[in-house]
Design a protein around this motif. Structure first.
Motif, PDB file in Angstrom:
ATOM      1  N   THR A 247     -39.405  32.433   1.835  1.00 46.50           N
ATOM      2  CA  THR A 247     -40.188  31.741   2.865  1.00 46.50           C
ATOM      3  C   THR A 247     -39.291  30.960   3.813  1.00 46.50           C
ATOM      4  OG1 THR A 247     -40.509  29.849   1.365  1.00 46.50           O
ATOM      5  CG2 THR A 247     -42.221  31.550   1.390  1.00 46.50           C
ATOM      6  N   GLN A 248     -37.974  31.095   3.628  1.00 47.07           N
ATOM      7  CA  GLN A 248     -36.967  30.474   4.497  1.00 47.07           C
ATOM      8  C   GLN A 248     -37.112  28.950   4.555  1.00 47.07           C
ATOM      9  OE1 GLN A 248     -36.257  32.473   8.232  1.00 47.07           O
ATOM     10  NE2 GLN A 248     -36.869  34.459   7.412  1.00 47.07           N
ATOM     11  N   GLN A 249     -37.452  28.365   3.419  1.00 42.76           N
ATOM     12  CA  GLN A 249     -37.535  26.913   3.319  1.00 42.76           C
ATOM     13  C   GLN A 249     -36.366  26.324   2.543  1.00 42.76           C
ATOM     14  OE1 GLN A 249     -41.752  25.314   2.800  1.00 42.76           O
ATOM     15  NE2 GLN A 249     -41.996  27.400   2.022  1.00 42.76           N
ATOM     16  N   THR A 250     -35.438  27.150   2.128  1.00 42.47           N
ATOM     17  CA  THR A 250     -34.314  26.674   1.347  1.00 42.47           C
ATOM     18  C   THR A 250     -33.305  25.937   2.225  1.00 42.47           C
ATOM     19  OG1 THR A 250     -32.418  27.357   0.000  1.00 42.47           O
ATOM     20  CG2 THR A 250     -33.243  28.951   1.603  1.00 42.47           C
ATOM     21  N   PRO A 251     -32.686  24.864   1.710  1.00 44.57           N
ATOM     22  CA  PRO A 251     -31.632  24.191   2.475  1.00 44.57           C
ATOM     23  C   PRO A 251     -30.369  25.030   2.598  1.00 44.57           C
ATOM     24  CG  PRO A 251     -31.824  23.240   0.281  1.00 44.57           C
ATOM     25  CD  PRO A 251     -32.991  24.157   0.451  1.00 44.57           C
ATOM     26  N   LEU A 252     -30.307  26.128   1.856  1.00 44.54           N
ATOM     27  CA  LEU A 252     -29.144  27.016   1.914  1.00 44.54           C
ATOM     28  C   LEU A 252     -29.403  28.239   2.805  1.00 44.54           C
ATOM     29  CD1 LEU A 252     -27.999  26.941  -1.830  1.00 44.54           C
ATOM     30  CD2 LEU A 252     -26.919  25.810   0.117  1.00 44.54           C
ATOM     31  N   LEU A 253     -30.347  28.113   3.736  1.00 48.80           N
ATOM     32  CA  LEU A 253     -30.725  29.245   4.579  1.00 48.80           C
ATOM     33  C   LEU A 253     -29.527  29.791   5.359  1.00 48.80           C
ATOM     34  CD1 LEU A 253     -33.000  31.066   5.566  1.00 48.80           C
ATOM     35  CD2 LEU A 253     -33.484  29.375   7.356  1.00 48.80           C
ATOM     36  N   LYS A 254     -28.695  28.913   5.900  1.00 46.95           N
ATOM     37  CA  LYS A 254     -27.542  29.370   6.673  1.00 46.95           C
ATOM     38  C   LYS A 254     -26.524  30.077   5.782  1.00 46.95           C
ATOM     39  CE  LYS A 254     -27.911  25.913  10.353  1.00 46.95           C
ATOM     40  NZ  LYS A 254     -27.236  24.773  11.046  1.00 46.95           N
ATOM     41  N   LEU A 255     -26.454  29.662   4.521  1.00 47.20           N
ATOM     42  CA  LEU A 255     -25.557  30.340   3.572  1.00 47.20           C
ATOM     43  C   LEU A 255     -26.070  31.744   3.287  1.00 47.20           C
ATOM     44  CD1 LEU A 255     -23.062  29.716   1.600  1.00 47.20           C
ATOM     45  CD2 LEU A 255     -24.821  29.456  -0.156  1.00 47.20           C
ATOM     46  N   ILE A 256     -27.370  31.871   3.096  1.00 47.39           N
ATOM     47  CA  ILE A 256     -27.974  33.171   2.813  1.00 47.39           C
ATOM     48  C   ILE A 256     -27.788  34.128   3.982  1.00 47.39           C
ATOM     49  CG2 ILE A 256     -30.154  34.343   2.313  1.00 47.39           C
ATOM     50  CD1 ILE A 256     -31.070  31.658   1.073  1.00 47.39           C
ATOM     51  N   ARG A 257     -27.910  33.600   5.186  1.00 51.02           N
ATOM     52  CA  ARG A 257     -27.764  34.433   6.381  1.00 51.02           C
ATOM     53  C   ARG A 257     -26.310  34.771   6.689  1.00 51.02           C
ATOM     54  NH1 ARG A 257     -31.901  31.217  10.490  1.00 51.02           N
ATOM     55  NH2 ARG A 257     -33.841  32.154   9.742  1.00 51.02           N
ATOM     56  N   GLY A 258     -25.392  34.124   5.987  1.00 50.85           N
ATOM     57  CA  GLY A 258     -23.977  34.367   6.246  1.00 50.85           C
ATOM     58  C   GLY A 258     -23.426  33.563   7.402  1.00 50.85           C
ATOM     59  N   ALA A 359     -32.351  19.075   6.237  1.00 58.41           N
ATOM     60  CA  ALA A 359     -32.298  20.156   5.242  1.00 58.41           C
ATOM     61  C   ALA A 359     -31.818  21.467   5.855  1.00 58.41           C
ATOM     62  CB  ALA A 359     -33.670  20.349   4.598  1.00 58.41           C
ATOM     63  N   ASN A 360     -32.095  21.689   7.126  1.00 59.05           N
ATOM     64  CA  ASN A 360     -31.678  22.933   7.778  1.00 59.05           C
ATOM     65  C   ASN A 360     -30.154  23.074   7.816  1.00 59.05           C
ATOM     66  OD1 ASN A 360     -34.295  23.833   8.330  1.00 59.05           O
ATOM     67  ND2 ASN A 360     -34.402  22.632  10.212  1.00 59.05           N
ATOM     68  N   ASP A 361     -29.457  21.933   7.815  1.00 63.09           N
ATOM     69  CA  ASP A 361     -28.003  21.947   7.819  1.00 63.09           C
ATOM     70  C   ASP A 361     -27.445  21.518   6.472  1.00 63.09           C
ATOM     71  OD1 ASP A 361     -25.557  22.416   9.226  1.00 63.09           O
ATOM     72  OD2 ASP A 361     -25.257  20.239   9.364  1.00 63.09           O
ATOM     73  N   TYR A 394     -22.208  21.639   3.306  1.00 60.40           N
ATOM     74  CA  TYR A 394     -21.324  22.696   3.795  1.00 60.40           C
ATOM     75  C   TYR A 394     -19.919  22.151   4.051  1.00 60.40           C
ATOM     76  CZ  TYR A 394     -25.379  25.720   4.507  1.00 60.40           C
ATOM     77  OH  TYR A 394     -26.498  26.499   4.320  1.00 60.40           O
ATOM     78  N   HIS A 395     -19.807  20.839   4.245  1.00 63.33           N
ATOM     79  CA  HIS A 395     -18.500  20.207   4.379  1.00 63.33           C
ATOM     80  C   HIS A 395     -17.969  19.753   3.014  1.00 63.33           C
ATOM     81  CE1 HIS A 395     -18.721  20.477   8.638  1.00 63.33           C
ATOM     82  NE2 HIS A 395     -19.686  19.568   8.778  1.00 63.33           N
ATOM     83  N   VAL A 396     -18.804  18.991   2.285  1.00 60.60           N
ATOM     84  CA  VAL A 396     -18.366  18.411   1.013  1.00 60.60           C
ATOM     85  C   VAL A 396     -17.978  19.504   0.014  1.00 60.60           C
ATOM     86  CG1 VAL A 396     -19.067  16.964  -0.934  1.00 60.60           C
ATOM     87  CG2 VAL A 396     -19.765  16.350   1.388  1.00 60.60           C
ATOM     88  N   LEU A 397     -18.746  20.593  -0.004  1.00 59.66           N
ATOM     89  CA  LEU A 397     -18.453  21.705  -0.913  1.00 59.66           C
ATOM     90  C   LEU A 397     -17.795  22.869  -0.173  1.00 59.66           C
ATOM     91  CD1 LEU A 397     -21.831  21.773  -2.916  1.00 59.66           C
ATOM     92  CD2 LEU A 397     -19.704  20.608  -3.534  1.00 59.66           C
ATOM     93  N   GLY A 398     -17.446  22.624   1.065  1.00 59.52           N
ATOM     94  CA  GLY A 398     -16.896  23.702   1.881  1.00 59.52           C
ATOM     95  C   GLY A 398     -15.542  23.384   2.477  1.00 59.52           C
ATOM     96  N   ASP A 399     -15.479  23.214   3.782  1.00 57.45           N
ATOM     97  CA  ASP A 399     -14.189  23.117   4.461  1.00 57.45           C
ATOM     98  C   ASP A 399     -13.422  21.837   4.153  1.00 57.45           C
ATOM     99  OD1 ASP A 399     -16.573  22.382   6.296  1.00 57.45           O
ATOM    100  OD2 ASP A 399     -14.909  21.293   7.216  1.00 57.45           O
ATOM    101  N   ARG A 400     -14.093  20.805   3.591  1.00 59.79           N
ATOM    102  CA  ARG A 400     -13.362  19.574   3.261  1.00 59.79           C
ATOM    103  C   ARG A 400     -13.025  19.462   1.776  1.00 59.79           C
ATOM    104  NH1 ARG A 400     -17.429  15.617   6.127  1.00 59.79           N
ATOM    105  NH2 ARG A 400     -17.466  16.529   8.228  1.00 59.79           N
TER     106      ARG A 400
END
Length: 439
Positions: A247-258, A359-361, A394-400
């Motif tokens: 339903t595209q309500q997940t906060p990880l939507l951008k991760l799923i979309r790549g 949540a979208n980000d 996406y920063h805390v668990l990602g690029d940082r």
């Protein structure tokens, strides 16, 4: 309450089914010791023996559910269960058909008994009180056996029994200054308790110093496992279940979309093999030992409960929408090297009052509150006044993300609202090049 008693009770209920009725019987029970402490003294101690029978009556595409307490006396328990079954039978004709009703139609069996190496409660609490002498300690001890069972008229026979302990406590200094810690698992180790309390004494000594005031901005930081747990709980809030993904309500939507990704070292799993939570669902499905949720920083699988599986045509691999036995893979950073690697920045022991700010980000906000210290050139300078952070995972668990600790901490849920929780998390600490403090 034992397995034999539960199965016999269920079998008697199955003989009372009519026509094409299907019945699922579930058991939730515990034999637990609870001890509350304030000012490092026992203020309340008790033992709880409880057992509840849950019934799900299915007729065609309709279902009705109910529960009743069990006393461990076969005659009264059977009478109470029969009355519940009769009440469900009267109710089921008035409920609508359930389009997402889904249950295992294949008979299956499983047994798991997880034992713990624990001293008597009196000895464990005596050790705690002795090791914490002079501290204003407040907390709760919970230990003992948890039983969960499932039996159905189809032929499901499942039993889970685990023994564990959980000590959740805080040490108060003065005014708004306090520290929180915990220790739980299947094996009691006095040296671990003493080490945690020793670290607390050192931290309380630092906390007594004047608080350091820092301006809003981005700072290097180390997040201890308890702080990481708060972030994982935010991800579990819609981040991993199939329905929120579809339903595209997940906060990880951008991760799923790549569109975004996490650091390749981030691997998050649901590990039912850990043994605290049962490996079967209320609908009779068996869960796999492990489900990879995020693999090498990218979306892997979703948690799929019975209803979502029916709605979206997938296979069941979870009992619910949130992880019960979450694990984040370890890294290679030694705990002893954390201050030197951090150099100058924040040591964050806990996070509080977390919520989504965007949540979208995948952006989370919360408070540092207790147990946050300012480190300069690898040396602790003092406590930091309460600050609000606001940053994207996406920063805390990602690029940082710079490193994850080699050692992980098993954190058991202290929830007891509907019986002792079987949820747990196995987590390392995180070293990040920056976390944004908003005010």
């Amino acid at each position: 309450m034992n397995q034999e008693y539960f199965q016999k009770l269920a079998e008697r209920l199955f003989t009372r089914l009519e026509g094409e009725e299907i019945l699922f019987c579930s058991l939730g029970g515990e034999t637990s010791d609870f001890v509350r402490l304030t000012r490092n003294r026992i203020r309340q101690a008790g033992n709880v023996h409880s057992a509840a029978l849950g019934l799900t009556l299915i007729s065609g595409a309709r279902q009705a559910e109910g529960s009743c307490d069990l006393a461990g006396e076969s005659g009264p328990d059977l009478l109470r269960a029969i009355r519940l079954l009769q009440a469900l039978r009267k109710r089921i004709g008035h409920v609508p058909e359930d389009p997402y009703l889904n249950y295992s139609t294949e008979p299956s069996e499983s047994q798991r008994r997880v034992e713990a190496e624990l001293p008597p409660v009196e000895e464990a609490l005596a050790e705690l009180i002795g090791a914490a002498e002079g501290l204003d300690l407040v907390g709760i001890w919970a230990s003992g056996e948890i039983q969960e069972g499932l039996s159905s008229s189809i032929g499901h026979r499942h039993w889970h029994q685990s023994n564990s302990f959980n000590l959740d406590w805080s040490c108060y200094l003065e005014s708004d200054k306090a520290l929180k810690s915990g220790y739980g698992g299947f094996r009691w180790d006095s040296s671990v308790l003493r080490s945690k309390l020793g670290a607390m004494r050192d931290a309380l000594h630092v906390m007594a110093q004047p608080a350091v005031t820092i301006a809003p901005g981005r700072y290097r930081a180390y997040l201890a496992p308890a702080a990481v747990q708060e972030l994982m709980e935010m991800l579990a809030w819609g981040g991993f279940d199939l329905k929120n993904h579809r339903t595209q309500q997940t906060p990880l939507l951008k991760l799923i979309r790549g569109e975004r990704h996490l650091d390749p070292r981030i691997c998050i799993r649901e590990e039912s093999s850990r043994g605290l939570a049962p490996a079967f669902t209320a609908e009779g499905f068996l869960q796999p030992d492990s489900v990879a949720l995020i693999e090498q920083g990218r979306h892997a699988e979703c948690l799929v409960d019975a209803r979502s599986a029916k709605e979206y045509g997938e296979s069941v691999n979870a009992a619910g929408a949130s992880p019960e036995s979450l694990a984040l893979d370890a890294g290679d950073l030694s705990l002893a090297d954390v201050p030197a690697r951090l150099d100058t920045g924040l040591y964050i022991g806990n996070l509080w009052y977390c919520n989504w700010s965007d949540a979208n980000d995948c952006r989370v906000t919360g408070m540092t509150r207790f147990g946050t210290f300012w480190i300069e050139k690898g040396e602790v300078q003092g406590p930091v006044k309460v600050m609000r952070f606001d940053d994207s995972l996406y920063h805390v668990l990602g690029d940082r993300l710079e490193a994850l600790t080699r050692d992980r901490e098993l954190i058991l849920s202290a929830d007891t609202y509907d019986g002792r929780s079987t949820s747990s998390a196995l987590l390392p600490g995180l070293l990040v090049s920056g976390i944004d403090l908003a005010l």
